[in-house]
Enzyme design. Structure first.
Site, PDB file in Angstrom:
ATOM      1  N   LYS A  84     -21.819  26.569 177.071  1.00 29.28           N
ATOM      2  CA  LYS A  84     -20.358  26.738 176.951  1.00 29.28           C
ATOM      3  C   LYS A  84     -19.898  27.680 175.838  1.00 29.28           C
ATOM      4  O   LYS A  84     -18.709  27.736 175.552  1.00 29.28           O
ATOM      5  CB  LYS A  84     -19.695  25.382 176.772  1.00 29.28           C
ATOM      6  CG  LYS A  84     -20.022  24.684 175.472  1.00 29.28           C
ATOM      7  CD  LYS A  84     -19.040  23.565 175.182  1.00 29.28           C
ATOM      8  CE  LYS A  84     -19.370  22.847 173.901  1.00 29.28           C
ATOM      9  NZ  LYS A  84     -18.421  21.836 173.529  1.00 29.28           N
ATOM     10  N   SER A 126     -13.058  25.792 183.965  1.00 32.38           N
ATOM     11  CA  SER A 126     -12.404  26.108 182.700  1.00 32.38           C
ATOM     12  C   SER A 126     -11.183  26.992 182.893  1.00 32.38           C
ATOM     13  O   SER A 126     -11.143  27.831 183.802  1.00 32.38           O
ATOM     14  CB  SER A 126     -13.419  26.862 181.836  1.00 32.38           C
ATOM     15  OG  SER A 126     -12.781  27.429 180.728  1.00 32.38           O
ATOM     16  N   TYR A 150     -19.020  33.842 180.265  1.00 36.09           N
ATOM     17  CA  TYR A 150     -18.889  32.393 180.474  1.00 36.09           C
ATOM     18  C   TYR A 150     -17.897  32.109 181.612  1.00 36.09           C
ATOM     19  O   TYR A 150     -18.185  31.360 182.543  1.00 36.09           O
ATOM     20  CB  TYR A 150     -18.442  31.731 179.168  1.00 36.09           C
ATOM     21  CG  TYR A 150     -18.018  30.293 179.307  1.00 36.09           C
ATOM     22  CD1 TYR A 150     -18.946  29.296 179.565  1.00 36.09           C
ATOM     23  CD2 TYR A 150     -16.673  29.930 179.189  1.00 36.09           C
ATOM     24  CE1 TYR A 150     -18.547  27.966 179.693  1.00 36.09           C
ATOM     25  CE2 TYR A 150     -16.269  28.606 179.311  1.00 36.09           C
ATOM     26  CZ  TYR A 150     -17.211  27.637 179.570  1.00 36.09           C
ATOM     27  OH  TYR A 150     -16.805  26.331 179.701  1.00 36.09           O
ATOM     28  N   LYS A 154     -18.236  30.428 185.588  1.00 41.87           N
ATOM     29  CA  LYS A 154     -17.412  29.359 186.169  1.00 41.87           C
ATOM     30  C   LYS A 154     -16.810  29.829 187.498  1.00 41.87           C
ATOM     31  O   LYS A 154     -16.761  29.084 188.474  1.00 41.87           O
ATOM     32  CB  LYS A 154     -16.303  28.938 185.192  1.00 41.87           C
ATOM     33  CG  LYS A 154     -16.808  28.275 183.915  1.00 41.87           C
ATOM     34  CD  LYS A 154     -17.457  26.928 184.192  1.00 41.87           C
ATOM     35  CE  LYS A 154     -17.985  26.251 182.943  1.00 41.87           C
ATOM     36  NZ  LYS A 154     -18.789  25.055 183.219  1.00 41.87           N
TER      37      LYS A 154
HETATM   38  P1  NAD Z   1     -21.521  20.000 175.671  1.00 47.84           P
HETATM   39  O1  NAD Z   1     -22.389  21.148 175.303  1.00 47.84           O
HETATM   40  O2  NAD Z   1     -21.168  19.017 174.619  1.00 47.84           O
HETATM   41  O3  NAD Z   1     -22.161  19.196 176.893  1.00 47.84           O
HETATM   42  C1  NAD Z   1     -22.957  19.823 177.881  1.00 47.84           C
HETATM   43  C2  NAD Z   1     -24.218  19.003 178.028  1.00 47.84           C
HETATM   44  O4  NAD Z   1     -25.057  19.632 178.998  1.00 47.84           O
HETATM   45  C3  NAD Z   1     -25.036  18.933 176.737  1.00 47.84           C
HETATM   46  O5  NAD Z   1     -25.348  17.576 176.444  1.00 47.84           O
HETATM   47  C4  NAD Z   1     -26.288  19.749 177.015  1.00 47.84           C
HETATM   48  O6  NAD Z   1     -27.426  19.224 176.348  1.00 47.84           O
HETATM   49  C5  NAD Z   1     -26.393  19.632 178.527  1.00 47.84           C
HETATM   50  N1  NAD Z   1     -27.098  20.750 179.158  1.00 47.84           N
HETATM   51  C6  NAD Z   1     -26.972  22.067 178.887  1.00 47.84           C
HETATM   52  N2  NAD Z   1     -27.783  22.781 179.684  1.00 47.84           N
HETATM   53  C7  NAD Z   1     -28.417  21.880 180.495  1.00 47.84           C
HETATM   54  C8  NAD Z   1     -29.377  22.008 181.521  1.00 47.84           C
HETATM   55  N3  NAD Z   1     -29.860  23.193 181.893  1.00 47.84           N
HETATM   56  N4  NAD Z   1     -29.828  20.880 182.128  1.00 47.84           N
HETATM   57  C9  NAD Z   1     -29.358  19.662 181.761  1.00 47.84           C
HETATM   58  N5  NAD Z   1     -28.455  19.486 180.788  1.00 47.84           N
HETATM   59  C10 NAD Z   1     -27.976  20.587 180.163  1.00 47.84           C
HETATM   60  O7  NAD Z   1     -20.207  20.608 176.345  1.00 47.84           O
HETATM   61  P2  NAD Z   1     -18.872  19.885 176.783  1.00 47.84           P
HETATM   62  O8  NAD Z   1     -17.795  20.351 175.881  1.00 47.84           O
HETATM   63  O9  NAD Z   1     -19.090  18.446 176.989  1.00 47.84           O
HETATM   64  O10 NAD Z   1     -18.636  20.608 178.175  1.00 47.84           O
HETATM   65  C11 NAD Z   1     -19.035  20.012 179.408  1.00 47.84           C
HETATM   66  C12 NAD Z   1     -18.721  20.972 180.535  1.00 47.84           C
HETATM   67  O11 NAD Z   1     -17.326  21.287 180.499  1.00 47.84           O
HETATM   68  C13 NAD Z   1     -19.455  22.303 180.446  1.00 47.84           C
HETATM   69  O12 NAD Z   1     -19.831  22.689 181.732  1.00 47.84           O
HETATM   70  C14 NAD Z   1     -18.411  23.243 179.876  1.00 47.84           C
HETATM   71  O13 NAD Z   1     -18.640  24.571 180.279  1.00 47.84           O
HETATM   72  C15 NAD Z   1     -17.141  22.694 180.481  1.00 47.84           C
HETATM   73  N6  NAD Z   1     -15.943  23.014 179.695  1.00 47.84           N
HETATM   74  C16 NAD Z   1     -15.875  22.667 178.385  1.00 47.84           C
HETATM   75  C17 NAD Z   1     -14.757  23.000 177.622  1.00 47.84           C
HETATM   76  C18 NAD Z   1     -14.670  22.676 176.165  1.00 47.84           C
HETATM   77  O14 NAD Z   1     -13.871  23.318 175.453  1.00 47.84           O
HETATM   78  N7  NAD Z   1     -15.415  21.726 175.651  1.00 47.84           N
HETATM   79  C19 NAD Z   1     -13.685  23.682 178.229  1.00 47.84           C
HETATM   80  C20 NAD Z   1     -13.782  24.010 179.571  1.00 47.84           C
HETATM   81  C21 NAD Z   1     -14.913  23.658 180.307  1.00 47.84           C
HETATM   82  N1  UFG Z   2      -9.989  30.008 166.292  1.00 46.45           N
HETATM   83  C1  UFG Z   2      -9.839  30.364 164.957  1.00 46.45           C
HETATM   84  N2  UFG Z   2     -10.840  30.043 164.100  1.00 46.45           N
HETATM   85  C2  UFG Z   2     -11.985  29.384 164.493  1.00 46.45           C
HETATM   86  C3  UFG Z   2     -12.116  29.012 165.863  1.00 46.45           C
HETATM   87  C4  UFG Z   2     -11.105  29.352 166.741  1.00 46.45           C
HETATM   88  O1  UFG Z   2      -8.843  30.967 164.575  1.00 46.45           O
HETATM   89  O2  UFG Z   2     -12.873  29.143 163.651  1.00 46.45           O
HETATM   90  C5  UFG Z   2      -8.895  30.342 167.220  1.00 46.45           C
HETATM   91  C6  UFG Z   2      -9.352  31.225 168.367  1.00 46.45           C
HETATM   92  O3  UFG Z   2      -9.361  32.581 167.963  1.00 46.45           O
HETATM   93  C7  UFG Z   2      -8.330  30.884 169.448  1.00 46.45           C
HETATM   94  C8  UFG Z   2      -8.014  29.405 169.177  1.00 46.45           C
HETATM   95  O4  UFG Z   2      -8.437  29.140 167.844  1.00 46.45           O
HETATM   96  O5  UFG Z   2      -7.182  31.627 169.219  1.00 46.45           O
HETATM   97  C9  UFG Z   2      -8.760  28.466 170.116  1.00 46.45           C
HETATM   98  O6  UFG Z   2     -10.140  28.819 170.089  1.00 46.45           O
HETATM   99  P1  UFG Z   2     -11.283  27.920 170.725  1.00 46.45           P
HETATM  100  O7  UFG Z   2     -12.578  28.628 170.534  1.00 46.45           O
HETATM  101  O8  UFG Z   2     -11.194  26.529 170.212  1.00 46.45           O
HETATM  102  O9  UFG Z   2     -10.868  27.853 172.259  1.00 46.45           O
HETATM  103  P2  UFG Z   2     -10.746  28.998 173.356  1.00 46.45           P
HETATM  104  O10 UFG Z   2      -9.379  28.887 173.925  1.00 46.45           O
HETATM  105  O11 UFG Z   2     -11.157  30.315 172.853  1.00 46.45           O
HETATM  106  O12 UFG Z   2     -11.839  28.547 174.425  1.00 46.45           O
HETATM  107  C10 UFG Z   2     -12.037  27.166 174.693  1.00 46.45           C
HETATM  108  C11 UFG Z   2     -13.506  26.919 175.008  1.00 46.45           C
HETATM  109  C12 UFG Z   2     -13.862  27.399 176.367  1.00 46.45           C
HETATM  110  C13 UFG Z   2     -12.885  26.887 177.355  1.00 46.45           C
HETATM  111  C14 UFG Z   2     -11.479  27.288 176.982  1.00 46.45           C
HETATM  112  C15 UFG Z   2     -10.499  26.737 177.959  1.00 46.45           C
HETATM  113  O13 UFG Z   2     -14.356  27.552 174.073  1.00 46.45           O
HETATM  114  O14 UFG Z   2     -15.124  26.877 176.706  1.00 46.45           O
HETATM  115  O15 UFG Z   2     -11.194  26.764 175.691  1.00 46.45           O
HETATM  116  O16 UFG Z   2      -9.218  27.156 177.646  1.00 46.45           O
HETATM  117  F1  UFG Z   2     -13.178  27.349 178.580  1.00 46.45           F
END
Ligand code: NAD
Ligand code: UFG
Length: 336
Positions: A84, A126, A150, A154
Protein backbone atom coordinates in the site's frame (compact mmCIF):
# COMPACT_ATOMS: atom_id res chain seq x y z
CA UNK A 1 -21.05 -17.95 7.23
CA UNK A 2 -17.54 -19.35 6.57
CA UNK A 3 -15.31 -16.38 5.87
CA UNK A 4 -11.67 -15.96 4.84
CA UNK A 5 -9.80 -12.68 5.44
CA UNK A 6 -6.53 -12.09 3.57
CA UNK A 7 -4.15 -9.49 5.00
CA UNK A 8 -5.99 -10.19 8.25
CA UNK A 9 -3.24 -9.12 10.64
CA UNK A 10 -2.84 -5.71 9.00
CA UNK A 11 -4.42 -2.43 10.04
CA UNK A 12 -7.86 -2.65 8.44
CA UNK A 13 -8.06 -6.46 8.21
CA UNK A 14 -7.59 -6.87 11.98
CA UNK A 15 -10.46 -4.46 12.74
CA UNK A 16 -12.76 -6.27 10.33
CA UNK A 17 -11.70 -9.64 11.80
CA UNK A 18 -12.79 -8.53 15.28
CA UNK A 19 -16.20 -7.43 14.00
CA UNK A 20 -16.74 -10.63 12.00
CA UNK A 21 -15.88 -12.76 15.04
CA UNK A 22 -18.34 -10.78 17.17
CA UNK A 23 -21.07 -11.67 14.66
CA UNK A 24 -20.35 -15.38 15.20
CA UNK A 25 -19.21 -16.22 11.69
CA UNK A 26 -16.53 -18.93 11.26
CA UNK A 27 -13.37 -17.07 10.44
CA UNK A 28 -10.10 -18.11 8.81
CA UNK A 29 -7.24 -15.62 8.70
CA UNK A 30 -4.39 -15.43 6.21
CA UNK A 31 -1.37 -13.13 6.07
CA UNK A 32 2.29 -13.40 5.04
CA UNK A 33 3.31 -10.82 7.70
CA UNK A 34 4.98 -8.58 5.09
CA UNK A 35 3.61 -5.52 6.91
CA UNK A 36 2.22 -6.88 10.19
CA UNK A 37 3.17 -8.79 13.29
CA UNK A 38 2.04 -12.21 14.46
CA UNK A 39 1.26 -10.67 17.87
CA UNK A 40 -1.84 -9.11 16.23
CA UNK A 41 -3.39 -12.58 16.10
CA UNK A 42 -3.47 -12.84 19.91
CA UNK A 43 -4.83 -9.29 20.11
CA UNK A 44 -7.68 -10.11 17.70
CA UNK A 45 -8.48 -13.19 19.81
CA UNK A 46 -8.24 -11.26 23.06
CA UNK A 47 -10.59 -8.48 21.92
CA UNK A 48 -13.15 -10.85 20.41
CA UNK A 49 -12.84 -13.59 23.04
CA UNK A 50 -12.73 -16.15 20.19
CA UNK A 51 -10.11 -18.51 18.78
CA UNK A 52 -9.47 -18.47 15.07
CA UNK A 53 -7.43 -20.37 12.46
CA UNK A 54 -4.47 -18.51 11.03
CA UNK A 55 -2.36 -19.42 7.98
CA UNK A 56 0.94 -17.70 7.28
CA UNK A 57 0.71 -17.74 3.51
CA UNK A 58 1.30 -15.49 0.55
CA UNK A 59 -1.90 -14.62 -1.29
CA UNK A 60 -0.22 -15.86 -4.49
CA UNK A 61 0.04 -19.46 -3.17
CA UNK A 62 -2.94 -20.54 -5.22
CA UNK A 63 -3.01 -24.30 -4.58
CA UNK A 64 -2.55 -23.99 -0.79
CA UNK A 65 -5.31 -21.38 -0.65
CA UNK A 66 -7.62 -23.52 -2.80
CA UNK A 67 -7.18 -26.37 -0.30
CA UNK A 68 -8.07 -24.07 2.61
CA UNK A 69 -11.16 -22.82 0.74
CA UNK A 70 -12.29 -26.43 0.18
CA UNK A 71 -11.48 -27.63 3.69
CA UNK A 72 -13.24 -24.71 5.39
CA UNK A 73 -16.05 -24.46 2.84
CA UNK A 74 -15.30 -20.75 2.45
CA UNK A 75 -18.33 -18.78 1.21
CA UNK A 76 -16.98 -15.23 1.40
CA UNK A 77 -13.55 -13.59 1.14
CA UNK A 78 -12.49 -10.14 2.34
CA UNK A 79 -9.32 -9.37 0.39
CA UNK A 80 -7.07 -6.89 2.21
CA UNK A 81 -3.67 -8.44 1.43
CA UNK A 82 -1.58 -6.11 -0.65
CA UNK A 83 1.16 -3.54 -0.79
CA UNK A 84 0.00 0.00 0.00
CA UNK A 85 2.91 2.42 -0.17
CA UNK A 86 2.36 4.96 -2.95
CA UNK A 87 6.09 5.83 -2.86
CA UNK A 88 7.31 2.25 -3.06
CA UNK A 89 4.88 1.53 -5.86
CA UNK A 90 6.77 4.03 -8.04
CA UNK A 91 10.14 2.47 -7.13
CA UNK A 92 9.07 -1.19 -7.38
CA UNK A 93 6.21 -1.28 -9.92
CA UNK A 94 6.78 -4.97 -10.76
CA UNK A 95 6.33 -6.00 -7.12
CA UNK A 96 3.17 -3.93 -6.84
CA UNK A 97 1.60 -5.40 -9.97
CA UNK A 98 2.63 -8.88 -8.91
CA UNK A 99 1.29 -8.77 -5.33
CA UNK A 100 -1.73 -6.53 -5.88
CA UNK A 101 -2.94 -7.54 -9.36
CA UNK A 102 -1.56 -11.07 -9.87
CA UNK A 103 -2.17 -11.85 -6.19
CA UNK A 104 -5.84 -10.89 -6.51
CA UNK A 105 -6.22 -12.90 -9.75
CA UNK A 106 -4.59 -15.93 -8.13
CA UNK A 107 -6.92 -15.66 -5.11
CA UNK A 108 -9.96 -15.47 -7.40
CA UNK A 109 -8.78 -18.59 -9.27
CA UNK A 110 -8.32 -20.45 -5.98
CA UNK A 111 -11.86 -19.43 -4.93
CA UNK A 112 -13.31 -20.48 -8.29
CA UNK A 113 -11.60 -23.88 -8.21
CA UNK A 114 -12.28 -24.45 -4.51
CA UNK A 115 -15.98 -23.53 -4.46
CA UNK A 116 -18.73 -24.34 -6.94
CA UNK A 117 -21.55 -22.35 -5.33
CA UNK A 118 -22.21 -18.66 -4.71
CA UNK A 119 -18.98 -16.76 -4.03
CA UNK A 120 -18.88 -13.44 -2.16
CA UNK A 121 -15.76 -11.33 -2.66
CA UNK A 122 -15.10 -7.93 -1.07
CA UNK A 123 -12.06 -6.04 -2.32
CA UNK A 124 -10.09 -3.22 -0.68
CA UNK A 125 -9.89 -0.55 -3.35
CA UNK A 126 -8.90 3.05 -2.87
CA UNK A 127 -9.88 6.65 -3.51
CA UNK A 128 -6.48 6.90 -5.22
CA UNK A 129 -8.24 5.34 -8.21
CA UNK A 130 -9.86 8.74 -9.00
CA UNK A 131 -6.53 10.56 -9.37
CA UNK A 132 -7.08 14.30 -9.20
CA UNK A 133 -10.88 14.62 -8.97
CA UNK A 134 -12.57 17.13 -11.27
CA UNK A 135 -15.84 17.21 -9.32
CA UNK A 136 -16.19 17.20 -5.53
CA UNK A 137 -17.47 15.49 -3.46
CA UNK A 138 -16.17 12.61 -5.58
CA UNK A 139 -18.79 10.11 -6.79
CA UNK A 140 -18.24 6.49 -7.82
CA UNK A 141 -19.11 7.50 -11.40
CA UNK A 142 -16.05 9.79 -11.56
CA UNK A 143 -13.51 8.70 -14.18
CA UNK A 144 -10.73 6.45 -12.86
CA UNK A 145 -7.45 8.22 -13.61
CA UNK A 146 -4.92 7.08 -11.00
CA UNK A 147 -1.73 9.15 -10.98
CA UNK A 148 0.49 6.52 -9.34
CA UNK A 149 1.35 2.83 -9.78
CA UNK A 150 -0.43 1.88 -6.54
CA UNK A 151 -3.68 3.38 -7.87
CA UNK A 152 -3.13 1.69 -11.23
CA UNK A 153 -2.89 -1.71 -9.50
CA UNK A 154 -6.25 -1.03 -7.77
CA UNK A 155 -7.79 -0.06 -11.11
CA UNK A 156 -6.35 -3.23 -12.70
CA UNK A 157 -7.99 -5.41 -10.04
CA UNK A 158 -11.34 -3.60 -10.33
CA UNK A 159 -11.40 -4.13 -14.12
CA UNK A 160 -10.65 -7.82 -13.61
CA UNK A 161 -13.34 -8.19 -10.92
CA UNK A 162 -15.98 -6.56 -13.09
CA UNK A 163 -15.26 -9.02 -15.91
CA UNK A 164 -15.23 -11.94 -13.49
CA UNK A 165 -18.64 -11.05 -12.07
CA UNK A 166 -20.23 -11.11 -15.52
CA UNK A 167 -20.16 -14.96 -15.50
CA UNK A 168 -20.28 -17.65 -12.84
CA UNK A 169 -21.85 -17.34 -9.41
CA UNK A 170 -20.02 -14.20 -8.22
CA UNK A 171 -21.16 -11.42 -5.89
CA UNK A 172 -18.39 -8.85 -5.81
CA UNK A 173 -17.95 -5.40 -4.30
CA UNK A 174 -14.96 -3.06 -4.48
CA UNK A 175 -14.89 -0.68 -1.52
CA UNK A 176 -13.01 2.52 -2.31
CA UNK A 177 -11.58 3.72 0.99
CA UNK A 178 -10.76 7.36 1.55
CA UNK A 179 -8.26 7.97 4.40
CA UNK A 180 -8.66 5.45 7.25
CA UNK A 181 -7.38 6.59 10.65
CA UNK A 182 -7.99 5.73 14.32
CA UNK A 183 -7.81 2.46 16.17
CA UNK A 184 -9.82 -0.06 18.17
CA UNK A 185 -11.27 1.31 21.46
CA UNK A 186 -9.21 -1.30 23.35
CA UNK A 187 -6.07 0.47 22.10
CA UNK A 188 -4.67 -2.98 21.18
CA UNK A 189 -4.80 -2.81 17.39
CA UNK A 190 -4.15 0.14 15.09
CA UNK A 191 -2.05 1.39 12.20
CA UNK A 192 1.47 0.08 12.78
CA UNK A 193 3.37 0.17 9.47
CA UNK A 194 6.82 -1.38 9.31
CA UNK A 195 9.54 1.21 8.58
CA UNK A 196 9.16 4.99 8.34
CA UNK A 197 5.49 5.99 8.19
CA UNK A 198 4.28 7.65 5.01
CA UNK A 199 0.71 8.45 5.99
CA UNK A 200 -0.17 11.58 7.90
CA UNK A 201 -1.52 10.17 11.18
CA UNK A 202 1.23 7.58 11.76
CA UNK A 203 3.73 10.43 11.08
CA UNK A 204 1.96 12.71 13.60
CA UNK A 205 1.94 9.87 16.16
CA UNK A 206 5.73 9.53 15.86
CA UNK A 207 6.18 13.23 16.62
CA UNK A 208 3.70 13.10 19.52
CA UNK A 209 5.67 10.17 20.97
CA UNK A 210 8.95 12.06 20.63
CA UNK A 211 10.37 9.61 18.08
CA UNK A 212 10.59 12.37 15.46
CA UNK A 213 11.45 16.00 16.17
CA UNK A 214 8.88 17.55 13.85
CA UNK A 215 6.24 16.77 11.28
CA UNK A 216 7.01 17.65 7.68
CA UNK A 217 3.93 19.13 6.05
CA UNK A 218 4.13 18.54 2.33
CA UNK A 219 2.93 21.69 0.56
CA UNK A 220 1.76 25.06 1.86
CA UNK A 221 0.35 26.65 -1.27
CA UNK A 222 -2.39 24.29 -2.36
CA UNK A 223 -5.55 26.10 -3.54
CA UNK A 224 -7.29 25.44 -0.19
CA UNK A 225 -8.38 27.78 2.64
CA UNK A 226 -5.07 27.36 4.53
CA UNK A 227 -2.77 26.18 1.72
CA UNK A 228 -2.50 22.56 2.93
CA UNK A 229 -4.05 19.54 1.22
CA UNK A 230 -7.54 18.30 2.06
CA UNK A 231 -8.59 14.66 2.55
CA UNK A 232 -11.58 12.71 3.84
CA UNK A 233 -10.45 10.95 7.05
CA UNK A 234 -12.63 8.04 8.17
CA UNK A 235 -12.45 6.10 11.45
CA UNK A 236 -11.29 2.51 10.89
CA UNK A 237 -14.23 1.27 13.01
CA UNK A 238 -16.72 3.02 10.71
CA UNK A 239 -14.80 1.62 7.73
CA UNK A 240 -14.92 -1.89 9.22
CA UNK A 241 -18.70 -1.58 9.70
CA UNK A 242 -18.96 -0.73 5.99
CA UNK A 243 -17.50 -4.18 5.25
CA UNK A 244 -20.16 -5.92 7.32
CA UNK A 245 -22.83 -3.90 5.52
CA UNK A 246 -21.35 -4.93 2.16
CA UNK A 247 -21.40 -8.59 3.24
CA UNK A 248 -25.06 -8.38 4.27
CA UNK A 249 -25.93 -6.65 1.00
CA UNK A 250 -24.26 -9.34 -1.11
CA UNK A 251 -25.58 -12.23 0.97
CA UNK A 252 -29.13 -11.26 -0.03
CA UNK A 253 -28.38 -11.09 -3.77
CA UNK A 254 -29.47 -13.91 -6.03
CA UNK A 255 -28.11 -12.66 -9.37
CA UNK A 256 -24.50 -11.88 -10.18
CA UNK A 257 -23.30 -8.57 -8.79
CA UNK A 258 -20.37 -6.27 -9.33
CA UNK A 259 -20.53 -2.88 -7.67
CA UNK A 260 -18.27 -0.16 -6.22
CA UNK A 261 -18.85 2.03 -3.16
CA UNK A 262 -16.99 4.95 -1.65
CA UNK A 263 -16.30 4.65 2.07
CA UNK A 264 -15.57 8.07 3.54
CA UNK A 265 -17.33 10.63 5.72
CA UNK A 266 -18.11 13.11 2.96
CA UNK A 267 -16.16 15.82 4.83
CA UNK A 268 -12.70 17.14 4.00
CA UNK A 269 -10.06 18.38 6.45
CA UNK A 270 -6.76 20.10 5.74
CA UNK A 271 -3.41 18.83 7.06
CA UNK A 272 -3.15 21.87 9.36
CA UNK A 273 -6.66 21.28 10.71
CA UNK A 274 -5.67 17.70 11.52
CA UNK A 275 -2.49 18.84 13.29
CA UNK A 276 -4.25 21.55 15.32
CA UNK A 277 -7.15 19.29 16.33
CA UNK A 278 -4.78 16.45 17.23
CA UNK A 279 -2.89 18.83 19.55
CA UNK A 280 -6.11 20.08 21.11
CA UNK A 281 -7.87 16.77 21.79
CA UNK A 282 -4.76 14.88 22.89
CA UNK A 283 -3.05 17.74 24.73
CA UNK A 284 0.27 17.17 22.98
CA UNK A 285 2.44 19.43 20.86
CA UNK A 286 3.19 18.66 17.24
CA UNK A 287 6.03 20.88 16.01
CA UNK A 288 5.95 21.06 12.21
CA UNK A 289 7.65 22.67 9.28
CA UNK A 290 6.55 23.14 5.71
CA UNK A 291 8.28 21.06 3.09
CA UNK A 292 7.92 20.90 -0.71
CA UNK A 293 4.90 19.06 -2.08
CA UNK A 294 5.13 15.29 -2.30
CA UNK A 295 5.33 14.02 -5.89
CA UNK A 296 1.94 12.87 -7.17
CA UNK A 297 -0.06 14.36 -4.25
CA UNK A 298 -3.35 16.02 -5.10
CA UNK A 299 -4.85 19.14 -3.50
CA UNK A 300 -8.31 17.98 -2.47
CA UNK A 301 -10.35 14.81 -2.32
CA UNK A 302 -13.42 13.92 -0.31
CA UNK A 303 -16.17 11.44 -0.94
CA UNK A 304 -19.75 11.51 -2.01
CA UNK A 305 -21.06 8.69 0.20
CA UNK A 306 -24.74 8.77 -0.72
CA UNK A 307 -24.49 5.48 -2.65
CA UNK A 308 -23.13 3.55 0.36
CA UNK A 309 -25.61 5.36 2.65
CA UNK A 310 -28.61 4.24 0.65
CA UNK A 311 -27.64 0.84 -0.81
CA UNK A 312 -25.49 -0.52 2.02
CA UNK A 313 -27.59 1.18 4.70
CA UNK A 314 -24.33 2.39 6.21
CA UNK A 315 -23.15 5.69 7.62
CA UNK A 316 -20.19 6.91 9.64
CA UNK A 317 -20.67 7.69 13.33
CA UNK A 318 -17.32 8.99 14.61
CA UNK A 319 -16.40 12.68 14.80
CA UNK A 320 -12.98 14.02 13.83
CA UNK A 321 -12.11 14.50 17.53
CA UNK A 322 -12.96 10.87 18.27
CA UNK A 323 -10.82 9.74 15.33
CA UNK A 324 -7.82 11.77 16.50
CA UNK A 325 -8.13 10.64 20.14
CA UNK A 326 -8.35 7.04 19.06
CA UNK A 327 -5.32 7.41 16.75
CA UNK A 328 -3.19 8.58 19.70
CA UNK A 329 -4.66 6.00 22.13
CA UNK A 330 -3.08 3.16 20.15
CA UNK A 331 0.32 4.83 19.71
CA UNK A 332 0.48 5.91 23.36
CA UNK A 333 -0.08 2.34 24.60
CA UNK A 334 2.06 0.62 21.99
CA UNK A 335 5.23 -1.05 23.18
CA UNK A 336 6.54 -2.44 19.88
P1 NAD B 1 -1.63 -3.19 5.96
O1 NAD B 1 -0.31 -3.18 5.28
O2 NAD B 1 -1.68 -2.84 7.40
O3 NAD B 1 -2.33 -4.61 5.78
C1 NAD B 1 -2.12 -5.42 4.64
C2 NAD B 1 -1.78 -6.81 5.13
O4 NAD B 1 -1.54 -7.64 4.00
C3 NAD B 1 -0.51 -6.85 5.98
O5 NAD B 1 -0.77 -7.53 7.20
C4 NAD B 1 0.51 -7.58 5.12
O6 NAD B 1 1.40 -8.36 5.91
C5 NAD B 1 -0.39 -8.44 4.25
N1 NAD B 1 0.21 -8.80 2.96
C6 NAD B 1 0.90 -8.00 2.12
N2 NAD B 1 1.28 -8.69 1.03
C7 NAD B 1 0.78 -9.95 1.19
C8 NAD B 1 0.83 -11.12 0.40
N3 NAD B 1 1.47 -11.16 -0.77
N4 NAD B 1 0.23 -12.25 0.87
C9 NAD B 1 -0.42 -12.24 2.06
N5 NAD B 1 -0.50 -11.16 2.85
C10 NAD B 1 0.09 -10.02 2.41
O7 NAD B 1 -2.60 -2.24 5.12
P2 NAD B 1 -4.06 -1.75 5.45
O8 NAD B 1 -3.99 -0.29 5.70
O9 NAD B 1 -4.72 -2.64 6.41
O10 NAD B 1 -4.72 -1.92 4.01
C11 NAD B 1 -5.49 -3.07 3.67
C12 NAD B 1 -5.92 -2.96 2.23
O11 NAD B 1 -6.65 -1.74 2.06
C13 NAD B 1 -4.77 -2.90 1.23
O12 NAD B 1 -5.13 -3.64 0.10
C14 NAD B 1 -4.66 -1.43 0.91
O13 NAD B 1 -4.13 -1.22 -0.38
C15 NAD B 1 -6.10 -0.98 0.99
N6 NAD B 1 -6.25 0.45 1.29
C16 NAD B 1 -5.66 0.98 2.39
C17 NAD B 1 -5.76 2.34 2.66
C18 NAD B 1 -5.09 2.97 3.84
O14 NAD B 1 -4.87 4.19 3.83
N7 NAD B 1 -4.74 2.23 4.88
C19 NAD B 1 -6.50 3.16 1.79
C20 NAD B 1 -7.10 2.59 0.68
C21 NAD B 1 -6.98 1.22 0.44
N1 UFG C 1 1.30 14.44 4.65
C1 UFG C 1 2.18 15.35 5.23
N2 UFG C 1 3.19 14.86 5.98
C2 UFG C 1 3.38 13.51 6.20
C3 UFG C 1 2.46 12.59 5.61
C4 UFG C 1 1.44 13.09 4.83
O1 UFG C 1 2.05 16.55 5.04
O2 UFG C 1 4.35 13.13 6.89
C5 UFG C 1 0.19 14.98 3.84
C6 UFG C 1 0.20 14.46 2.41
O3 UFG C 1 1.09 15.23 1.63
C7 UFG C 1 -1.27 14.58 2.03
C8 UFG C 1 -2.00 14.31 3.35
O4 UFG C 1 -1.05 14.51 4.39
O5 UFG C 1 -1.52 15.88 1.64
C9 UFG C 1 -2.53 12.88 3.45
O6 UFG C 1 -1.46 11.99 3.14
P1 UFG C 1 -1.53 10.43 3.39
O7 UFG C 1 -0.25 9.83 2.92
O8 UFG C 1 -1.92 10.14 4.79
O9 UFG C 1 -2.75 9.98 2.48
P2 UFG C 1 -2.96 10.04 0.91
O10 UFG C 1 -4.24 10.77 0.68
O11 UFG C 1 -1.77 10.54 0.19
O12 UFG C 1 -3.11 8.50 0.53
C10 UFG C 1 -3.79 7.62 1.42
C11 UFG C 1 -3.15 6.24 1.35
C12 UFG C 1 -3.52 5.53 0.11
C13 UFG C 1 -4.99 5.58 -0.09
C14 UFG C 1 -5.48 7.01 -0.11
C15 UFG C 1 -6.96 7.05 -0.27
O13 UFG C 1 -1.74 6.31 1.43
O14 UFG C 1 -3.16 4.18 0.25
O15 UFG C 1 -5.13 7.61 1.13
O16 UFG C 1 -7.40 8.36 -0.35
F1 UFG C 1 -5.33 4.97 -1.24
Amino acid sequence: MNILITGALGYIGSHVAVKILKENHNLTLLDNLANSKISNLKKIEKISGKKTDFYKLDVRQESSIKKIIEKKNIEAIFHFAGLKSVKNSENYPQDYFDVNVNGSKSLLRAFEKGRAGKKIFIFSSSATIYGNPKLLPCKETHKEQPTNIYGKTKKGVEIFLKKKAAKGNWKIISLRYFNPIGSHPSGLIGDNPKGKPENLLPAINKVAKGKEKELLIFGSDYPTFDGTAIRDYIHVEDLANGHLSALKYLAKKRKNVYDVFNLGTGRGHSVLEIVKNFEKVNKVEIPYKFFPKRKGDIAINYANVSKANSFLNWETKKSLDQMLKSTWLYEKNKTN
